[in-house]
Structure formats: C-alpha cells, structure tokens
Motif scaffolding. Structure first.
Motif, mmCIF file in Angstrom:
data_model
loop_
_atom_site.group_PDB
_atom_site.id
_atom_site.type_symbol
_atom_site.label_atom_id
_atom_site.label_comp_id
_atom_site.label_asym_id
_atom_site.label_seq_id
_atom_site.Cartn_x
_atom_site.Cartn_y
_atom_site.Cartn_z
ATOM 1 N N LEU A 195 0.813 -1.206 0.000
ATOM 2 C CA LEU A 195 0.000 0.000 0.000
ATOM 3 C C LEU A 195 0.850 1.261 0.000
ATOM 4 O O LEU A 195 0.323 2.377 0.086
ATOM 5 C CB LEU A 195 -0.946 -0.010 1.203
ATOM 6 C CG LEU A 195 -1.995 -1.128 1.206
ATOM 7 C CD1 LEU A 195 -2.889 -1.033 2.433
ATOM 8 C CD2 LEU A 195 -2.838 -1.094 -0.067
ATOM 9 N N ARG A 196 2.173 1.083 -0.077
ATOM 10 C CA ARG A 196 3.063 2.243 -0.211
ATOM 11 C C ARG A 196 3.163 2.689 -1.663
ATOM 12 O O ARG A 196 3.583 3.809 -1.944
ATOM 13 C CB ARG A 196 4.457 1.891 0.309
ATOM 14 C CG ARG A 196 4.496 1.582 1.808
ATOM 15 C CD ARG A 196 5.898 1.212 2.239
ATOM 16 N NE ARG A 196 5.948 0.881 3.666
ATOM 17 C CZ ARG A 196 7.051 0.479 4.305
ATOM 18 N NH1 ARG A 196 8.196 0.362 3.627
ATOM 19 N NH2 ARG A 196 6.999 0.212 5.587
ATOM 20 N N GLU A 197 2.783 1.803 -2.576
ATOM 21 C CA GLU A 197 2.795 2.141 -3.990
ATOM 22 C C GLU A 197 1.600 3.043 -4.312
ATOM 23 O O GLU A 197 0.510 2.882 -3.737
ATOM 24 C CB GLU A 197 2.723 0.875 -4.845
ATOM 25 C CG GLU A 197 3.900 -0.078 -4.662
ATOM 26 C CD GLU A 197 5.190 0.521 -5.187
ATOM 27 O OE1 GLU A 197 5.126 1.285 -6.182
ATOM 28 O OE2 GLU A 197 6.258 0.252 -4.594
ATOM 29 N N PRO A 198 1.765 3.993 -5.226
ATOM 30 C CA PRO A 198 0.665 4.929 -5.515
ATOM 31 C C PRO A 198 -0.566 4.272 -6.132
ATOM 32 O O PRO A 198 -1.693 4.663 -5.834
ATOM 33 C CB PRO A 198 1.310 5.929 -6.489
ATOM 34 C CG PRO A 198 2.495 5.219 -7.069
ATOM 35 C CD PRO A 198 2.984 4.304 -5.978
ATOM 36 N N GLY A 199 -0.382 3.247 -6.979
ATOM 37 C CA GLY A 199 -1.511 2.596 -7.634
ATOM 38 C C GLY A 199 -2.500 1.985 -6.653
ATOM 39 O O GLY A 199 -3.696 2.342 -6.657
ATOM 40 N N PRO A 200 -2.071 1.040 -5.808
ATOM 41 C CA PRO A 200 -2.989 0.445 -4.836
ATOM 42 C C PRO A 200 -3.603 1.476 -3.893
ATOM 43 O O PRO A 200 -4.787 1.385 -3.545
ATOM 44 C CB PRO A 200 -2.098 -0.532 -4.067
ATOM 45 C CG PRO A 200 -0.990 -0.850 -5.001
ATOM 46 C CD PRO A 200 -0.755 0.389 -5.780
ATOM 47 N N LEU A 201 -2.805 2.464 -3.493
ATOM 48 C CA LEU A 201 -3.298 3.478 -2.566
ATOM 49 C C LEU A 201 -4.393 4.330 -3.211
ATOM 50 O O LEU A 201 -5.439 4.585 -2.605
ATOM 51 C CB LEU A 201 -2.137 4.366 -2.103
ATOM 52 C CG LEU A 201 -2.460 5.382 -0.999
ATOM 53 C CD1 LEU A 201 -2.976 4.670 0.246
ATOM 54 C CD2 LEU A 201 -1.236 6.219 -0.668
ATOM 55 N N LEU A 202 -4.177 4.751 -4.451
ATOM 56 C CA LEU A 202 -5.176 5.564 -5.148
ATOM 57 C C LEU A 202 -6.440 4.759 -5.451
ATOM 58 O O LEU A 202 -7.550 5.295 -5.414
ATOM 59 C CB LEU A 202 -4.580 6.129 -6.435
ATOM 60 C CG LEU A 202 -3.566 7.269 -6.262
ATOM 61 C CD1 LEU A 202 -2.885 7.589 -7.586
ATOM 62 C CD2 LEU A 202 -4.245 8.506 -5.693
ATOM 63 N N ALA A 203 -6.282 3.458 -5.749
ATOM 64 C CA ALA A 203 -7.454 2.601 -5.975
ATOM 65 C C ALA A 203 -8.291 2.493 -4.705
ATOM 66 O O ALA A 203 -9.532 2.553 -4.755
ATOM 67 C CB ALA A 203 -7.011 1.224 -6.442
ATOM 68 N N ALA A 204 -7.618 2.327 -3.558
ATOM 69 C CA ALA A 204 -8.323 2.240 -2.282
ATOM 70 C C ALA A 204 -9.036 3.552 -1.971
ATOM 71 O O ALA A 204 -10.175 3.563 -1.491
ATOM 72 C CB ALA A 204 -7.338 1.890 -1.171
ATOM 73 N N ILE A 205 -8.370 4.670 -2.268
ATOM 74 C CA ILE A 205 -8.984 5.984 -2.046
ATOM 75 C C ILE A 205 -10.204 6.153 -2.939
ATOM 76 O O ILE A 205 -11.245 6.664 -2.512
ATOM 77 C CB ILE A 205 -7.950 7.110 -2.313
ATOM 78 C CG1 ILE A 205 -6.871 7.097 -1.228
ATOM 79 C CG2 ILE A 205 -8.636 8.474 -2.366
ATOM 80 C CD1 ILE A 205 -5.721 8.046 -1.495
ATOM 81 N N CYS A 206 -10.093 5.713 -4.182
ATOM 82 C CA CYS A 206 -11.224 5.802 -5.119
ATOM 83 C C CYS A 206 -12.415 5.003 -4.600
ATOM 84 O O CYS A 206 -13.555 5.492 -4.600
ATOM 85 C CB CYS A 206 -10.800 5.284 -6.488
ATOM 86 S SG CYS A 206 -12.089 5.426 -7.757
ATOM 87 N N PHE A 207 -12.162 3.787 -4.139
ATOM 88 C CA PHE A 207 -13.234 2.938 -3.601
ATOM 89 C C PHE A 207 -13.906 3.606 -2.396
ATOM 90 O O PHE A 207 -15.137 3.687 -2.318
ATOM 91 C CB PHE A 207 -12.672 1.576 -3.204
ATOM 92 C CG PHE A 207 -13.552 0.803 -2.260
ATOM 93 C CD1 PHE A 207 -14.768 0.289 -2.686
ATOM 94 C CD2 PHE A 207 -13.185 0.612 -0.931
ATOM 95 C CE1 PHE A 207 -15.600 -0.412 -1.815
ATOM 96 C CE2 PHE A 207 -13.999 -0.084 -0.057
ATOM 97 C CZ PHE A 207 -15.210 -0.600 -0.498
ATOM 98 N N LEU A 208 -13.102 4.081 -1.445
ATOM 99 C CA LEU A 208 -13.655 4.705 -0.244
ATOM 100 C C LEU A 208 -14.410 5.988 -0.583
ATOM 101 O O LEU A 208 -15.452 6.286 0.010
ATOM 102 C CB LEU A 208 -12.534 5.006 0.752
ATOM 103 C CG LEU A 208 -11.847 3.776 1.371
ATOM 104 C CD1 LEU A 208 -10.637 4.188 2.200
ATOM 105 C CD2 LEU A 208 -12.844 2.993 2.234
ATOM 106 N N MET A 209 -13.891 6.724 -1.557
ATOM 107 C CA MET A 209 -14.553 7.964 -1.966
ATOM 108 C C MET A 209 -15.921 7.667 -2.577
ATOM 109 O O MET A 209 -16.912 8.342 -2.261
ATOM 110 C CB MET A 209 -13.663 8.696 -2.972
ATOM 111 C CG MET A 209 -14.176 10.065 -3.370
ATOM 112 S SD MET A 209 -13.007 10.911 -4.468
ATOM 113 C CE MET A 209 -13.942 12.424 -4.797
ATOM 114 N N ILE A 210 -15.987 6.654 -3.431
ATOM 115 C CA ILE A 210 -17.271 6.261 -4.036
ATOM 116 C C ILE A 210 -18.259 5.850 -2.953
ATOM 117 O O ILE A 210 -19.429 6.257 -2.967
ATOM 118 C CB ILE A 210 -17.085 5.101 -5.035
ATOM 119 C CG1 ILE A 210 -16.263 5.556 -6.236
ATOM 120 C CG2 ILE A 210 -18.443 4.578 -5.511
ATOM 121 C CD1 ILE A 210 -15.859 4.423 -7.163
ATOM 122 N N ALA A 211 -17.781 5.038 -1.999
ATOM 123 C CA ALA A 211 -18.657 4.557 -0.928
ATOM 124 C C ALA A 211 -19.205 5.706 -0.092
ATOM 125 O O ALA A 211 -20.402 5.741 0.237
ATOM 126 C CB ALA A 211 -17.892 3.565 -0.046
#
Length: 449
Positions: free
Chosen positions: A187-203
């Motif tokens: 989760l230190r990589e930008p890709g996984p972190l931004l995907a998680a942020i996108c999911f939480l933002m949608i929710a």
C-alpha cells in the motif's frame, strides 16, 4: 363569443405537447411526466452509469482488443440498447455492457480458458440469440421459474465476488504469492493506494447520495494521478477511433464445441437473471405495475434487452444488459422511454471523448469495480439461511466463482451441489426437470473436458 372563450380555455389547459410527436411516441401525459423531467432523468441515469465508458475498454484491452475500438463499441452498443429500450418498450432504463460479464469475458474465457477474443464474442452472440429465442417464447418463464431463487441470488453475488477480485488484482491491492496463492500488495505504492482511495470515496459519496458518485471519484483519482505524474494528458475531445478492429469480428463457428457449452450458459443465465431482477426492480420504482400486479410492457423490455446483446456482439462488446443505475433516473422523475433515449443520445455524444477515456488509469477503474462488486453481493441477504439445502449450494456458487476464477465453473458446481443435496435429503419435488438436465450437462463437462 362564449364558444371562442371556451375553446381558448381548453387550449390553455391542454399540455403543450399532448398532440406532439413525443407525446404520441412516449405517452408522457399518461405517465404523468413532461419532456423536461424526462431529459433531466436521462441525464441523471447517464451520469450514474457513464463509468462504463472508462471501465469497459480497459477490461476489453486486457483481452487483446484495441482500446479505441472497445471504447467506440461500448458507446455504440449502449446507445443502441438505450434507443431500443426507449422506442420499443417505452421504459426509462439505460443499457450498456454488463459489469461482471465483461470480467468473465476477459479473465476467464480469454485469460484462463485460452480462447481468443473473437471466439469469446461468438459465445456472446450465441448466448444473445438464445436469450432472444427464450424471450420470444414461453420457455423463458419456464426456465426463470424452474431455477431456484437461492441460486439466482447466488449467481449475482458470485459475479460480484469475482468482479471484486479482479478489481483488487488490477489495483495491486492483492498480489500472487507462491506460499499462499494471494497476499496483500504494497500500500506504499501509488496505484494500490489511489485505488483504495477511489473505492472509499465512491462509498462515502454514495452514502450521502451525491449525484454521479462513481464518475466523480474516477475523475478525481485520475487528476490526482496526473498531479503525481502517473497520468499523461492527451486531450479531451477528438474524432471517434475506428470501430473496424471489432466490427463483425465474432467467431461464431468456434463456439460449437463441447467445452464452450458452460461459457454460453454462464453468459445466458447471469444475463437473464440479472436483467429480470433489474427490470422488475425499476418497474416498481417507475410505477409500471398495473393494479392487477402485471408489469407494463415487461415482455417488450426483455426483448429489447436480449436483442441489445446480439447487437453488442456485432460491434464488439460483452453482453449488453439493463443497468440498475437506471433507478437514479427514475428517482429523478423518469417514467417513459424518453429517459432511455436521452441516455442513448448522450452515449453517442460520448464517442467524441476518446482521449479522456484513454487517460483513465487502471487503478481508478479498479476502485469502481470493487465498489460495484460490493453492491452485487447484496443479493445474498435474500437467501434462506435456515434451509441448508438452499444456503449451501448458494455459498458454493458464490464462493467458487472467484476461487476457480470462473463464473461458469461456479454456476456448474452450485447447480450440481443443489441437485445432490435435494436428492440426498429426499426433496425430489424441489428439483425441476431443467435442473436435472443442466446437472447432467455440467457433470459431463467435468468428466470429459
């Protein structure tokens, strides 16, 4: 003089479009709506489902399909489906390539089973033709009624789990491991972190009923990636890319071998039950249910949906299906096919935004995949958990789809488990003739293939 006043007052009281062509086609006054309301409802539905314009081409590209052609095919297939639904069935329902089925197309049929995407499109075409045949005959009702309710809900939930795993894998949130098969990615990589942020933002935005939550989140995360130098600006508008790479590219002849039976049935069953559930749900919200309980023009809506899949395969996309996001447009006042036609016109306009679609990174669409997956799993709440002969096959169906990385295998194992448990507990009356036949086909598949 009095007669003229009477005529003038009558004209003033009449709806301005009562004799217009829109009124004649869509029967607006009969459904208690107006052109303005229908247009706003169409815009609402489009914004809630526009994420498919970005998500589907990315998934199709993983199957080897040209991204630009997949983008145009997605827009055209969605537009054709919406126009057919609006003009033929007069329903306020938007259609587009189905989420979950596109993942099955790419990651199972092409990725795991090794078929080329042309043959996979052939399977989509054949399943669409079968769906049309079932829709135009009484076999559809017989088949819908003969498949247990628990397995219907389990199929939708299983596709959701499968889609969620695809999203997590695409984002790099879960990665392969020689020791444990899968594990948590960095989760230190930008890709996984931004995907998680996108999911939480949608929710969070969806919880607060923010208009266009999925689209807003995808664009926001894309802009964040652009700010970090992960996304390169390529413009906003351009002439649509060529559809030639996918136009009429399906290989129907390649479908006619025994190993493709389960693939065609998987496309057919998931599409059919998903469509039935979506249309019935939207009908309730749109007041399309008559006093006697019959749903107005349901048969036409099913025919429009099934025909859209055939057209979709011709242009080069997975099964086109009715979107549950149409409920947002209905909530905004949509009651007739003018809502669907509006959605279709907007999909046509979207074809000119190919550069924008090409900029959307995989981790942004992955967040949307994960969120949609969570919604699809909600059907498990309707399963009779106190009845083991219903709940266990449902669990097998849902769990085995992601674990075998195959929607088809999950359905097959669920059906076999259901028949075995019902027969083994003496509940033969709950096993329909179609279930016995399908169980035999699935067992033969596992034995001989």
């Amino acid at each position: 003089m009095e007669s003229r006043k009477s005529e003038a007052s009558t004209l003033e009281l009449s709806p301005p479009l009562r004799t217009g062509w829109l009124e004649r086609i869509f029967k607006l006054s009969l459904h208690g709506t107006t052109v303005k309301t229908e247009l706003i409802a169409g815009l609402t539905t489009f914004i809630t489902m526009a994420y498919i314009i970005f998500v589907n081409p990315n998934i199709m590209a993983d199957a080897g399909i040209d991204h630009g052609a997949a983008f145009v095919a997605t827009c055209i297939a969605a537009a054709l489906g919406c126009l057919l639904m609006g003009l033929y069935a007069n329903w306020p329902v938007g259609l587009a390539p189905g989420m979950g089925l596109n993942a099955f197309f790419t990651y199972t049929v092409v990725g795991t089973m090794g078929y080329n995407w042309e043959t996979a499109l052939g399977a989509v075409f054949v399943s669409g033709v079968l769906f049309m045949f079932l829709t135009f005959s009484r076999i559809r009702e017989w088949l819908l009624n003969s498949i247990p309710v628990s397995l219907r809900f389990a199929m939708g939930a299983g596709v959701g789990l499968f889609l969620g795993l695809i999203g997590l894998k695409t984002a790099g949130i879960v990665v392969d491991s020689p020791a444990t098969l899968i594990k948590l990615g960095s989760l230190r990589e930008p890709g996984p972190l931004l995907a998680a942020i996108c999911f939480l933002m949608i929710a969070m935005l969806s919880y607060h009923k923010v208009f266009g939550a999925i689209l807003i989140s995808i664009i926001t995360v894309t802009l964040a990636g652009w700010g970090l130098g992960l996304v390169h600006y390529e413009g906003i508008m351009s002439a649509p890319p060529s559809l030639a790479p996918t136009w009429m590219a399906m290989n129907v002849a390649g479908v006619f071998n025994v190993s493709m039976i389960s693939v065609v049935l998987a496309f057919l069953f998931v599409h059919m039950f998903d469509t039935a559930g979506t249309l019935m749900g939207v009908a309730q919200r749109a007041n399309l249910v008559n006093a006697d309980g019959r749903i107005e023009n349901l048969s036409r809506a099913m025919k429009a949906d099934s025909a859209s899949s055939v057209f979709g395969a011709v242009v080069g996309v997975p099964p086109v299906t009715s979107y549950v996001e149409s409920a947002a447009g209905v909530a905004a006042g949509g009651r007739t096919g003018l809502t669907a036609v509006t959605v279709g016109v907007l999909f046509i306009a979207a074809m000119f935004f190919a550069p924008l679609a090409g900029m959307i990174p995989a981790y942004a669409t992955a967040g949307a995949l994960i969120y949609v997956a969570m919604l699809m799993m909600g059907g498990m709440a309707h399963i009779e958990w106190d009845e083991a002969t219903d709940s266990i096959p449902a669990i097998v169906t849902a769990i085995m789809m992601p674990l075998t990385f195959s929607v088809a295998d999950g359905i097959a194992l669920g059906f076999i488990t259901y028949v075995a448990l019902k027969a083994g507990t003496g509940k033969y009356k709950e096993i329909s003739v179609s279930l016995w036949v399908l169980c035999a086909i699935f067992i033969a598949k596992f034995i001989f293939l």
